[in-house]
Design a protein around this motif. Structure first.
Motif, PDB file in Angstrom:
ATOM      1  N   GLY A  40       0.795  -1.221   0.000  1.00 10.76           N
ATOM      2  CA  GLY A  40       0.000   0.000   0.000  1.00 10.76           C
ATOM      3  C   GLY A  40       0.826   1.269   0.000  1.00 10.76           C
ATOM      4  O   GLY A  40       0.291   2.365   0.120  1.00 10.76           O
ATOM      5  N   GLY A  41       2.132   1.135  -0.104  1.00  6.33           N
ATOM      6  CA  GLY A  41       2.963   2.319  -0.237  1.00  6.33           C
ATOM      7  C   GLY A  41       3.229   3.065   1.056  1.00  6.33           C
ATOM      8  O   GLY A  41       3.471   4.269   1.054  1.00  6.33           O
ATOM      9  N   ALA A  42       3.200   2.350   2.180  1.00 12.47           N
ATOM     10  CA  ALA A  42       3.528   3.028   3.431  1.00 12.47           C
ATOM     11  C   ALA A  42       5.037   3.214   3.559  1.00 12.47           C
ATOM     12  O   ALA A  42       5.500   4.067   4.300  1.00 12.47           O
ATOM     13  CB  ALA A  42       3.005   2.234   4.625  1.00 12.47           C
ATOM     14  N   TRP A  43       5.803   2.412   2.836  1.00 15.88           N
ATOM     15  CA  TRP A  43       7.266   2.555   2.893  1.00 15.88           C
ATOM     16  C   TRP A  43       7.758   3.383   1.703  1.00 15.88           C
ATOM     17  O   TRP A  43       8.293   4.452   1.867  1.00 15.88           O
ATOM     18  CB  TRP A  43       7.941   1.183   2.888  1.00 15.88           C
ATOM     19  CG  TRP A  43       7.479   0.281   3.987  1.00 15.88           C
ATOM     20  CD1 TRP A  43       6.977   0.668   5.204  1.00 15.88           C
ATOM     21  CD2 TRP A  43       7.431  -1.140   3.980  1.00 15.88           C
ATOM     22  NE1 TRP A  43       6.642  -0.421   5.941  1.00 15.88           N
ATOM     23  CE2 TRP A  43       6.913  -1.545   5.231  1.00 15.88           C
ATOM     24  CE3 TRP A  43       7.797  -2.118   3.054  1.00 15.88           C
ATOM     25  CZ2 TRP A  43       6.743  -2.887   5.558  1.00 15.88           C
ATOM     26  CZ3 TRP A  43       7.637  -3.447   3.390  1.00 15.88           C
ATOM     27  CH2 TRP A  43       7.113  -3.823   4.630  1.00 15.88           C
ATOM     28  N   VAL A  44       7.580   2.824   0.510  1.00 15.96           N
ATOM     29  CA  VAL A  44       7.984   3.546  -0.695  1.00 15.96           C
ATOM     30  C   VAL A  44       6.713   4.025  -1.395  1.00 15.96           C
ATOM     31  O   VAL A  44       5.827   3.231  -1.649  1.00 15.96           O
ATOM     32  CB  VAL A  44       8.782   2.629  -1.640  1.00 15.96           C
ATOM     33  CG1 VAL A  44       9.117   3.376  -2.918  1.00 15.96           C
ATOM     34  CG2 VAL A  44      10.036   2.130  -0.946  1.00 15.96           C
ATOM     35  N   LEU A  75       3.731   4.918  -3.691  1.00 18.96           N
ATOM     36  CA  LEU A  75       3.268   4.259  -4.907  1.00 18.96           C
ATOM     37  C   LEU A  75       3.484   5.116  -6.156  1.00 18.96           C
ATOM     38  O   LEU A  75       3.594   4.598  -7.254  1.00 18.96           O
ATOM     39  CB  LEU A  75       1.786   3.912  -4.787  1.00 18.96           C
ATOM     40  CG  LEU A  75       1.431   2.736  -3.875  1.00 18.96           C
ATOM     41  CD1 LEU A  75      -0.053   2.480  -3.901  1.00 18.96           C
ATOM     42  CD2 LEU A  75       2.193   1.487  -4.300  1.00 18.96           C
ATOM     43  N   GLU A  76       3.557   6.451  -5.966  1.00 15.53           N
ATOM     44  CA  GLU A  76       3.746   7.320  -7.124  1.00 15.53           C
ATOM     45  C   GLU A  76       5.029   6.981  -7.863  1.00 15.53           C
ATOM     46  O   GLU A  76       5.205   7.291  -9.027  1.00 15.53           O
ATOM     47  CB  GLU A  76       3.848   8.800  -6.730  1.00 15.53           C
ATOM     48  CG  GLU A  76       2.710   9.352  -5.948  1.00 15.53           C
ATOM     49  CD  GLU A  76       2.872   9.118  -4.464  1.00 15.53           C
ATOM     50  OE1 GLU A  76       2.674   7.956  -4.058  1.00 15.53           O
ATOM     51  OE2 GLU A  76       3.187  10.057  -3.731  1.00 15.53           O
ATOM     52  N   ALA A  83       2.742   1.857 -13.182  1.00 22.29           N
ATOM     53  CA  ALA A  83       1.283   1.935 -13.172  1.00 22.29           C
ATOM     54  C   ALA A  83       0.675   0.616 -12.707  1.00 22.29           C
ATOM     55  O   ALA A  83      -0.291   0.600 -11.949  1.00 22.29           O
ATOM     56  CB  ALA A  83       0.771   2.279 -14.563  1.00 22.29           C
ATOM     57  N   ALA A  84       1.276  -0.483 -13.144  1.00 17.93           N
ATOM     58  CA  ALA A  84       0.729  -1.794 -12.783  1.00 17.93           C
ATOM     59  C   ALA A  84       0.800  -1.990 -11.277  1.00 17.93           C
ATOM     60  O   ALA A  84      -0.162  -2.395 -10.638  1.00 17.93           O
ATOM     61  CB  ALA A  84       1.510  -2.897 -13.487  1.00 17.93           C
ATOM     62  N   PHE A  85       1.953  -1.655 -10.704  1.00 20.01           N
ATOM     63  CA  PHE A  85       2.096  -1.844  -9.261  1.00 20.01           C
ATOM     64  C   PHE A  85       1.151  -0.925  -8.492  1.00 20.01           C
ATOM     65  O   PHE A  85       0.614  -1.293  -7.456  1.00 20.01           O
ATOM     66  CB  PHE A  85       3.542  -1.599  -8.840  1.00 20.01           C
ATOM     67  CG  PHE A  85       3.813  -2.050  -7.432  1.00 20.01           C
ATOM     68  CD1 PHE A  85       4.157  -3.369  -7.171  1.00 20.01           C
ATOM     69  CD2 PHE A  85       3.665  -1.178  -6.371  1.00 20.01           C
ATOM     70  CE1 PHE A  85       4.375  -3.800  -5.874  1.00 20.01           C
ATOM     71  CE2 PHE A  85       3.878  -1.593  -5.066  1.00 20.01           C
ATOM     72  CZ  PHE A  85       4.240  -2.910  -4.819  1.00 20.01           C
ATOM     73  N   GLN A  86       0.954   0.276  -9.032  1.00 20.14           N
ATOM     74  CA  GLN A  86       0.029   1.197  -8.361  1.00 20.14           C
ATOM     75  C   GLN A  86      -1.361   0.600  -8.280  1.00 20.14           C
ATOM     76  O   GLN A  86      -2.051   0.713  -7.268  1.00 20.14           O
ATOM     77  CB  GLN A  86      -0.039   2.518  -9.128  1.00 20.14           C
ATOM     78  CG  GLN A  86       1.197   3.355  -8.948  1.00 20.14           C
ATOM     79  CD  GLN A  86       0.930   4.816  -9.260  1.00 20.14           C
ATOM     80  OE1 GLN A  86      -0.198   5.278  -9.152  1.00 20.14           O
ATOM     81  NE2 GLN A  86       1.966   5.522  -9.647  1.00 20.14           N
ATOM     82  N   THR A  87      -1.766  -0.051  -9.373  1.00 21.67           N
ATOM     83  CA  THR A  87      -3.089  -0.667  -9.398  1.00 21.67           C
ATOM     84  C   THR A  87      -3.149  -1.812  -8.395  1.00 21.67           C
ATOM     85  O   THR A  87      -4.077  -1.905  -7.601  1.00 21.67           O
ATOM     86  CB  THR A  87      -3.384  -1.215 -10.809  1.00 21.67           C
ATOM     87  OG1 THR A  87      -3.068  -0.188 -11.741  1.00 21.67           O
ATOM     88  CG2 THR A  87      -4.831  -1.615 -10.939  1.00 21.67           C
ATOM     89  N   ILE A  88      -2.123  -2.653  -8.431  1.00 22.49           N
ATOM     90  CA  ILE A  88      -2.087  -3.778  -7.484  1.00 22.49           C
ATOM     91  C   ILE A  88      -2.047  -3.249  -6.055  1.00 22.49           C
ATOM     92  O   ILE A  88      -2.739  -3.736  -5.180  1.00 22.49           O
ATOM     93  CB  ILE A  88      -0.855  -4.672  -7.746  1.00 22.49           C
ATOM     94  CG1 ILE A  88      -0.934  -5.263  -9.150  1.00 22.49           C
ATOM     95  CG2 ILE A  88      -0.743  -5.771  -6.706  1.00 22.49           C
ATOM     96  CD1 ILE A  88       0.348  -5.941  -9.594  1.00 22.49           C
ATOM     97  N   GLY A  89      -1.224  -2.225  -5.868  1.00 21.22           N
ATOM     98  CA  GLY A  89      -1.074  -1.647  -4.534  1.00 21.22           C
ATOM     99  C   GLY A  89      -2.399  -1.198  -3.939  1.00 21.22           C
ATOM    100  O   GLY A  89      -2.620  -1.310  -2.736  1.00 21.22           O
ATOM    101  N   HIS A  90      -3.288  -0.733  -4.800  1.00 18.81           N
ATOM    102  CA  HIS A  90      -4.570  -0.244  -4.285  1.00 18.81           C
ATOM    103  C   HIS A  90      -5.513  -1.359  -3.872  1.00 18.81           C
ATOM    104  O   HIS A  90      -6.636  -1.109  -3.447  1.00 18.81           O
ATOM    105  CB  HIS A  90      -5.215   0.718  -5.274  1.00 18.81           C
ATOM    106  CG  HIS A  90      -4.644   2.103  -5.144  1.00 18.81           C
ATOM    107  ND1 HIS A  90      -3.422   2.453  -5.699  1.00 18.81           N
ATOM    108  CD2 HIS A  90      -5.080   3.192  -4.472  1.00 18.81           C
ATOM    109  CE1 HIS A  90      -3.164   3.707  -5.393  1.00 18.81           C
ATOM    110  NE2 HIS A  90      -4.141   4.178  -4.647  1.00 18.81           N
TER     111      HIS A  90
END
Ligand SMILES: Nc1ncnc2c1ncn2[C@@H]1O[C@H](COP(=O)(O)OP(=O)(O)OP(=O)(O)O)[C@@H](O)[C@H]1O
Ligand SMILES: [Mg+2]
Lengths: 398, 312
Positions: free
Chosen positions: A331-335, A337-338, A342-349
């Motif tokens: 969920g991007g609490a460490w690194v 997501l921006e 794009a693919a990881f951003q979608t998965i991250g969400h």
């Protein structure tokens, strides 16, 4: 109704008696925020929450077009103007060599006049040409200068055609405005910068602080979940079911206790972030509160589910720590997501933490308005409903 | 007056195992009623169904007129349950536990506080009320476990083996408090595998084994099942097959069973039969190493009905 409160209070007493909860609730998040925030803070000084590259602009011309250029650079999404009248040119050069600045732009005297005469003189840029940071700054400054020159040129042609009646200043502004929607948009994302040293401009407090709150909110679930598990194992739950207490009240009581625990945690850490780390949660207090409440609802429901699912205290610990790592990382609490694809951003969400981070960062990093948090809040509440529903469904067969 | 508890043909199986196989009995109001049976007899399963924790496969029961199937909340509202396994919050003190459970039973404020004080007095833990339950001895925990069920002065109270694993002193005080409950007008459904407890406390006793109720009545009625027979427990120094055959045909001997090297005999009159037993033993070349004579009791009844001793 009363039973819900009684059960919640009973849980809280037990949670607080387990001293290790304070480790996860307050001590670790504060330590980790400080550690990550400062260690990787890079350019950002203290509570600076701006991920853009800091660039000093020295205006030796102080004319009409130098001010126009200054304004253009100020609106950049890539660079941030760091100008302090107290500082001398020497201070800036030192900052540049220390890595505290990404570049120095000098607008030479006579710049405005030269522009009017149709003989523009070049800007003076100091930046590390070998690094991506340097070239990013260079491109951005170049683009601004070109926009300005072309606007002036357009205005000159137009005013010649229209004769004396036209207001030259207005024409320049108009031409510049047109640049805001150029026919070909050049995406100057800071992703370029991220490739080189993502931690530098990114891992600022404004990112780390909410990230760590969220991560350790999940970690704190282990104590709360243990209380629920031990209630079942000690047969107190069975006994509760022989009193005239309704099942749903027991569930709500446990949920309320976790909610109260996490809400307290959020409020204390937000106050700490605001006043000690200078993370601007209070820019929009209502929005911050909403995102916090939605996040707490979601994580508390997750805790309830963990408590209902775990068969032993050890499982409760595992079921809390694994989601903590997976959901925080994803969920991007460490690194942030921006700075992923794009693919990881979608998965991250898929991780509710991504939505919570979006909510907080829309307020404290991106400077967006209240409307920007509705989607994250809705997603978090959605997750809360799903988690609670699953917990209730599982609890029915206790 | 309607019975406090009316049990109508309850059945409960776990897979193949018939844990409770057709239980029917009535517990009159204001009495102590005991379910007596060895481990695995189905006592706890019966109690669980009667407290609506387990749903019966078939059959029903009324507790103060409330059906366990149709009105579980009604049942719970008249009930206090002392579970066999101690059910307390270990991280809370005795007083905190009682206070919490009191709230769950609907007590509040000054009434709650006063009742907690009273119960602490009853269970003899007034001076240890602030101690955490996790630090209590087994007997003290048992007492708190019982105390919880007394808080709201329920009309009916179930006590599932409340004296298991505690010292004789604590046990005595628990038995006294059970009698006190009866004197205060409560109905008590009590389970145990100690025949002495059942004998001392109960107005009526039902003997349970393998999920079935095998006999019920007052203590005296039950003992009449074995008539005026005495029970003799013997141990011998050798393999007993021959002497057992001899004893079975000895006049006055009604039943001989062997269990773990001990022989249990039911006889008409031990004074007359005992010398004949010794004679038969001598003839068979066997030495009797110990003899224990017991007058008619529930143990003998159980032995008579099942062929096994009540206690392991
Ligand atoms: N939840 C369950 N699942 C499977 N079998 C069970 C379950 N509960 C009880 N049993 C079985 O049902 C039988 C009756 O058990 P129960 O606990 O009612 O006996 P009990 O008379 O209370 O024995 P004890 O004196 O040991 O407490 C036992 O054989 C037990 O193994
Ligand atoms: Mg039992």
């Amino acid at each position: 109704m009363n039973h819900i409160l009684d059960i919640a209070l009973n849980d809280l007493v037990q949670i607080v008696r387990d001293r290790k909860v304070f480790l996860f609730l307050l001590i670790m998040p504060i330590c980790f925020t400080l550690l990550f925030g400062y260690a990787f803070g890079g350019f950002s000084s203290g509570g600076d929450s701006d991920p853009r590259l800091p660039v000093a602009v020295l205006d030796e011309d102080d004319g009409r077009f130098s001010q126009e250029l200054f304004a253009l650079l100020k609106g950049s999404e890539v660079i941030r103007i760091e100008t302090d009248l107290e500082k001398s040119r020497f201070d800036y050069e030192k900052a540049l060599s220390d890595g505290d600045l990404a570049g120095i732009v000098t607008i030479p005297a006579g710049y405005s006049q030269a522009m009017l005469d149709g003989q523009p003189i070049p800007l003076d840029l100091w930046a590390d040409q070998a690094s991506t940071t340097g070239t990013t700054v260079q491109n951005e400054v170049l683009m601004a200068a070109k926009r300005l020159a072309s606007a002036v040129w357009t205005a000159q042609i137009t005013s010649q055609a229209a004769g004396k009646t036209a207001d030259f200043d207005a024409l320049v502004s108009e031409a510049l405005l047109a640049w805001q929607e150029p026919p070909i948009r050049i995406e100057a994302t800071s992703g370029v910068v991220a490739e080189e040293e993502p931690s530098q401009s990114v891992m600022s407090m404004a990112h780390t602080a909410p990230g760590m709150i969220l991560q350790f909110a999940i970690a704190s679930l282990l104590t709360a979940a243990q209380v629920i598990v031990s209630e079942r194992k000690s047969r107190c739950l069975q006994r509760l079911l022989t009193t005239a207490t309704q099942r749903v009240h027991i569930l709500m009581g446990h949920f309320l206790s976790i909610f109260a625990m996490l809400f307290t945690q959020f409020m204390l850490l937000i106050v700490f972030g605001q006043f000690i780390l200078k993370v601007d949660y209070l820019r929009l207090p209502g929005a911050t509160l909403l995102v916090a409440v939605a996040s707490v609802l979601c994580i508390a429901a997750m805790g309830l589910l963990i408590g209902v699912l775990a068969k032993s205290e050890e499982q409760a610990v595992m079921f809390s720590l694994i989601p903590m790592f997976v959901l925080s990382g994803l969920g991007g609490a460490w690194v942030p997501l921006e700075f992923t694809g794009a693919a990881f951003q979608t998965i991250g969400h898929a991780s509710p933490i991504a939505w919570a981070m979006d909510g907080f960062k829309n307020i404290i990093v991106r400077g967006l308005g209240l409307e920007s948090i509705w989607l994250p809040v809705a997603a978090l509440v959605g997750y809360a409903v799903v988690f609670f529903g699953l917990a209730a469904w599982r609890f029915r067969s206790e | 007056m309607q019975p406090a508890i009316e049990v109508q043909n309850l059945h409960k199986s776990f897979g193949e195992l018939k844990a409770v196989d057709g239980a029917s009995f009535n517990v009159p109001q204001g009495e102590i009623y005991s379910l007596l049976g060895p481990n695995g007899a189905g006592k706890t399963t019966t109690i669980s169904m009667l407290s609506t924790l387990l749903r019966p496969d078939s059959g029903d029961a009324l507790v103060m007129g409330h059906s366990i199937r149709k009105d579980p909340m009604g049942v719970k509202s008249v009930l206090g349950v002392v579970p066999q396994d101690i059910a307390l919050y270990e991280d809370l003190s005795a007083r905190e536990n009682l206070t919490f459970w009191g709230k769950m039973y609907g007590l509040r404020g000054a009434a709650l506080k006063q009742r907690v004080d009273e119960v602490l007095e009853i269970i003899g833990l007034t001076d240890r009320q602030k101690g955490r339950v996790s630090k209590f001895s087994g007997g003290m925990k048992r007492r708190v476990n019982i105390g919880v069920a007394l808080l709201h002065k329920p009309k009916v109270i179930y006590m599932d083996e409340p004296t298991v694993g505690i010292d004789p002193q604590s046990r005595r005080s628990i038995l006294d408090s059970v009698i006190a409950l009866k004197n205060a007008g409560m109905t008590v459904l009590y389970t145990t595998h100690y025949m002495e407890e059942a004998q001392e406390l109960s107005d009526q006793i039902t003997i349970m084994d393998h999920g079935k109720l095998i006999a019920s009545g007052t203590h005296d009625e039950l003992v009449k099942i074995v008539g005026q027979m005495d029970r003799i427990r013997l141990t011998i120094n050798a393999e007993g097959a021959r002497v057992v055959t001899a004893w079975k045909s000895t006049p006055g001997v009604k039943q001989v069973t062997a269990e773990d090297g001990t022989l249990n005999l039911l006889v008409d009159d031990s004074n007359q039969v005992l010398p004949r037993l010794f004679d038969a033993a001598t003839t068979s070349g066997v030495r009797i190493t110990s003899v224990d004579i017991q007058l008619p009791n529930l143990e003998a009844v159980f032995l008579h009905l099942t062929g096994r001793a009540l206690r392991d």
